[in-house]
Enzyme design. Structure first.
Site, PDB file in Angstrom:
ATOM      1  N   GLU A   1      -4.468  -6.588  15.190  1.00  0.00           N
ATOM      2  CA  GLU A   1      -3.986  -5.290  14.698  1.00  0.00           C
ATOM      3  C   GLU A   1      -5.109  -4.249  14.759  1.00  0.00           C
ATOM      4  OE1 GLU A   1      -2.421  -4.744  10.586  1.00  0.00           O
ATOM      5  OE2 GLU A   1      -0.471  -4.478  11.499  1.00  0.00           O
TER       6      GLU A   1
ATOM      7  N   HIS B   1      -3.691 -32.501  19.243  1.00  0.00           N
ATOM      8  CA  HIS B   1      -2.563 -33.257  19.783  1.00  0.00           C
ATOM      9  C   HIS B   1      -1.499 -32.342  20.345  1.00  0.00           C
ATOM     10  CE1 HIS B   1      -4.225 -36.962  18.130  1.00  0.00           C
ATOM     11  NE2 HIS B   1      -4.625 -36.188  17.151  1.00  0.00           N
TER      12      HIS B   1
ATOM     13  N   LYS C   1       9.603  -0.593  14.293  1.00  0.00           N
ATOM     14  CA  LYS C   1      10.211  -0.380  12.969  1.00  0.00           C
ATOM     15  C   LYS C   1      11.301   0.681  13.064  1.00  0.00           C
ATOM     16  CE  LYS C   1       6.065  -1.065  10.103  1.00  0.00           C
ATOM     17  NZ  LYS C   1       5.142  -0.409   9.181  1.00  0.00           N
TER      18      LYS C   1
ATOM     19  N   GLU D   1      10.829  -4.251   4.501  1.00  0.00           N
ATOM     20  CA  GLU D   1      11.018  -5.631   4.033  1.00  0.00           C
ATOM     21  C   GLU D   1      10.745  -5.737   2.535  1.00  0.00           C
ATOM     22  OE1 GLU D   1       9.281  -4.744   6.698  1.00  0.00           O
ATOM     23  OE2 GLU D   1       9.507  -6.156   8.352  1.00  0.00           O
TER      24      GLU D   1
ATOM     25  N   GLY E   1      -4.480  -2.211   5.210  1.00  0.00           N
ATOM     26  CA  GLY E   1      -3.756  -3.407   4.780  1.00  0.00           C
ATOM     27  C   GLY E   1      -4.518  -4.696   5.043  1.00  0.00           C
ATOM     28  N   ARG E   2      -4.998  -4.865   6.268  1.00  0.00           N
ATOM     29  CA  ARG E   2      -5.654  -6.132   6.624  1.00  0.00           C
ATOM     30  C   ARG E   2      -7.072  -6.235   6.058  1.00  0.00           C
ATOM     31  NH1 ARG E   2      -4.482  -2.702  10.398  1.00  0.00           N
ATOM     32  NH2 ARG E   2      -6.003  -1.803  11.830  1.00  0.00           N
TER      33      ARG E   2
ATOM     34  N   LYS F   1       0.843  -1.206   0.000  1.00  0.00           N
ATOM     35  CA  LYS F   1       0.000   0.000   0.000  1.00  0.00           C
ATOM     36  C   LYS F   1       0.873   1.249   0.000  1.00  0.00           C
ATOM     37  CE  LYS F   1      -3.300   2.499   2.788  1.00  0.00           C
ATOM     38  NZ  LYS F   1      -4.214   2.515   3.916  1.00  0.00           N
TER      39      LYS F   1
HETATM   40  O1  F6P Z   1       3.344  -3.252   9.730  1.00  0.00           O
HETATM   41  C1  F6P Z   1       1.980  -3.022   9.629  1.00  0.00           C
HETATM   42  C2  F6P Z   1       1.485  -2.795   8.255  1.00  0.00           C
HETATM   43  O2  F6P Z   1       1.253  -1.442   8.046  1.00  0.00           O
HETATM   44  C3  F6P Z   1       0.223  -3.599   8.009  1.00  0.00           C
HETATM   45  O3  F6P Z   1      -0.915  -3.050   8.496  1.00  0.00           O
HETATM   46  C4  F6P Z   1       0.251  -3.720   6.530  1.00  0.00           C
HETATM   47  O4  F6P Z   1      -0.617  -4.707   6.123  1.00  0.00           O
HETATM   48  C5  F6P Z   1       1.716  -4.043   6.313  1.00  0.00           C
HETATM   49  O5  F6P Z   1       2.382  -3.245   7.250  1.00  0.00           O
HETATM   50  C6  F6P Z   1       2.243  -3.815   4.933  1.00  0.00           C
HETATM   51  O6  F6P Z   1       2.179  -2.481   4.550  1.00  0.00           O
HETATM   52  P1  F6P Z   1       2.346  -2.053   3.043  1.00  0.00           P
HETATM   53  O7  F6P Z   1       1.240  -2.686   2.262  1.00  0.00           O
HETATM   54  O8  F6P Z   1       2.248  -0.557   3.034  1.00  0.00           O
HETATM   55  O9  F6P Z   1       3.684  -2.533   2.559  1.00  0.00           O
END
Ligand code: F6P
Length: 508
Positions: A334, A365, A477, A197, A247-248, A191
């Protein structure tokens, strides 16, 4: 605005709790043969059995009163009509608009949908493409991965689809060992396009492909198209979605591109239309006694705030739903793991708890021991598919019954080894919902997931918190960036524990 704890309905719930907290569910079933019928609901071929809960008619009744005093009749239209319900980010939360077909309020969102679904169809018909690799993390990864696994039976089997989320080299190399680069489309799902990452993985992939900027094999799914252009994606390869999609809550948008590639446009639209069924049910069922997201939320709040239960388990009895617990964990924790209310004050009551889970029967189990005989009560959502293996279903139904009934010592003999029998005591009275799909299809899955989102929304309104932001992930972060620099420069300026960890890495 009155504090939640001061509302009449909340105080009635408090009194009601003291009146019924000792009641045993097994007695409730014994005295009321119609109990199951009274607490089961149905929507789009999904059956919701809420009868194995420590509730009675009054419980829901007081919660309905609470909902009326919280003016849900205004809150829901605000969500659907695009008002800025995400107050801390000054934004709407438009996930329901992504699956609107009958009542399209946001043309741009509908146009974006047409664009990414068409692009998916184009790629499906390009025989040269055999592999899809998606880079993205959090909501830009978990939802699509979960849905693709769940809808395996609807896959067109056109591609291998892999996800690279973490920055772990092992995973990265594993994916590259499976693909032929010239036959691969790389998808960058982010987004913000500022997630470290995903940026890191994009650079690694570019290196691996031997180019410095994304070429035609790279597609970007983002709400930040300007940033995508800066990175070097061509306009044609940017599939946008609106920044008012969290995002979620984004699997319904172009973030779900790998789902569209995997199951095709028609099935993807079935998923969206299934969600639309839940949206209509939620927004149009004014009788909250029949409104499933409300009832599920009431049950969660009941246990969290009155019984003071801190954890809950989600157990799908289906390998296809193996990523569902992880998805629900992000959605709920979240969204609801918040200590500050919408006015910026510290809340005076519990909000979101811990969610965990795994597939049944596997986890029977492992951690089920604790569900049955641990000191904490952990409510469970059992999720089953009627059209599946009889043994799986038998286990699922047996577990919810065993948790409810427990086992008295009078029912078991002394043990041959120990000479006593108390270790065979099961306290029982442990609540659960059983949610059963007739069949797992794009449509039913869409309905189920949207119900979960709306349940979270109802809880957030009751708790007066913003379910659409996630500032809680930011601090870590920022510190990580600082520590990364310290590991490189060996300049340790943190607490002694962190400093020692950094030194150990540098002098291993
Ligand atoms: O670390 C939290 C977050 O903002 C999530 O809510 C989101 O889904 C994820 O990081 C990835 O964010 P982006 O789509 O901006 O890379």
């Amino acid at each position: 605005m009155k504090n939640l704890l001061e509302l009449n309905a909340w105080q009635s719930l408090n009194e009601h709790f003291f009146n019924i907290k000792h009641l045993k569910m097994k007695d409730m079933f014994q005295y009321d043969e119609g109990r199951a019928d009274k607490y089961t609901y149905e929507l789009n071929n999904i059956y919701f059995d809420l009868s194995k809960n420590r509730i009675n008619f009054d419980t829901f009744s007081y919660f309905v009163d609470l909902s009326k005093s919280l003016k849900f009749h205004n809150r829901i239209p605000e969500l659907f009509n695009g008002e800025k319900v995400n107050n801390t980010e000054d934004r709407a939360a438009l996930h329901t608009a992504l699956r609107a077909y009958d009542n399209i309020l946001f043309d741009e969102i509908a146009n974006e949908r047409t664009a990414f679904l068409q692009r998916a169809e184009d790629i499906i018909s390009d025989d040269n493409i055999q592999h899809i690799v998606q880079l993205g993390i959090g909501g830009s990864y978990i939802g699509p991965k979960m849905v693709n696994e769940a809808l395996y039976n609807f896959s067109n089997q056109r591609f291998t689809i892999d996800y690279i989320a973490n920055t772990d080299d092992t995973d990265f190399e594993k994916v590259f060992s499976k693909i032929e680069i010239s036959k691969t489309i790389f998808i960058v799902a982010s987004k913000s396009l500022s997630t470290s990452e995903t940026q890191y993985n994009l650079n690694k992939v570019l290196d691996k492909v031997g180019i410095s900027q994304p070429n035609n094999q790279f597609i970007c799914l983002t709400a930040s198209p300007d940033r995508a252009l800066e990175i070097g994606f061509t306009k044609n390869n940017i599939l946008t979605f609106c920044s008012s999609i969290g995002g979620r809550y984004s699997l319904w948008s172009s973030i779900g591109f790998t789902i569209a590639l995997n199951i095709g446009k028609e099935n993807f639209e079935e998923l969206l239309k299934g969600a639309e069924i839940a949206d209509k049910h939620f927004s149009e069922t004014e009788d909250y006694f029949q409104n499933i997201p409300f009832l599920l939320a009431y049950i969660n709040v009941w246990y969290r705030n009155f019984f003071d239960l801190r954890a809950k388990a989600n157990i799908p009895y289906s390998d296809a739903l193996k990523y569902l617990p992880e998805y629900l964990q992000q959605l709920e924790m979240e969204s609801l793991g918040k200590i500050i209310d919408k006015q910026g004050n510290k809340v005076k009551y519990a909000t979101g708890g811990t969610l965990f889970g795994n597939i049944g029967t596997n986890c029977q189990h492992s951690f089920f021991q604790m569900l049955h005989q641990g000191v904490d009560i952990i409510p469970v959502d059992f999720i089953a598919i009627a059209d599946s293996d009889t043994r799986l279903l038998a286990n699922c139904f047996a577990q919810s019954r065993a948790l409810m009934m427990g086992q008295d010592l009078s029912e078991v003999d002394e043990d041959e080894v120990t000479g006593y029998n108390t270790h065979k005591f099961f306290p029982g009275n442990i609540p659960s919902n059983t949610i059963m799909f007739d069949k797992l299809t794009p449509s039913t899955l869409g309905t189920f997931l949207a119900i979960q989102e709306h349940k979270v929304f109802v809880q957030s309104v009751i708790w007066n918190i913003n379910p659409f932001d996630q500032f809680g992930v930011e601090l870590g972060k920022t510190i990580a960036k600082d520590i990364e620099q310290s590991i490189i420069s060996e300049d340790n300026h943190f607490d002694s524990s962190t400093n020692s960890l950094i030194s150990r890495v540098n002098h291993k």
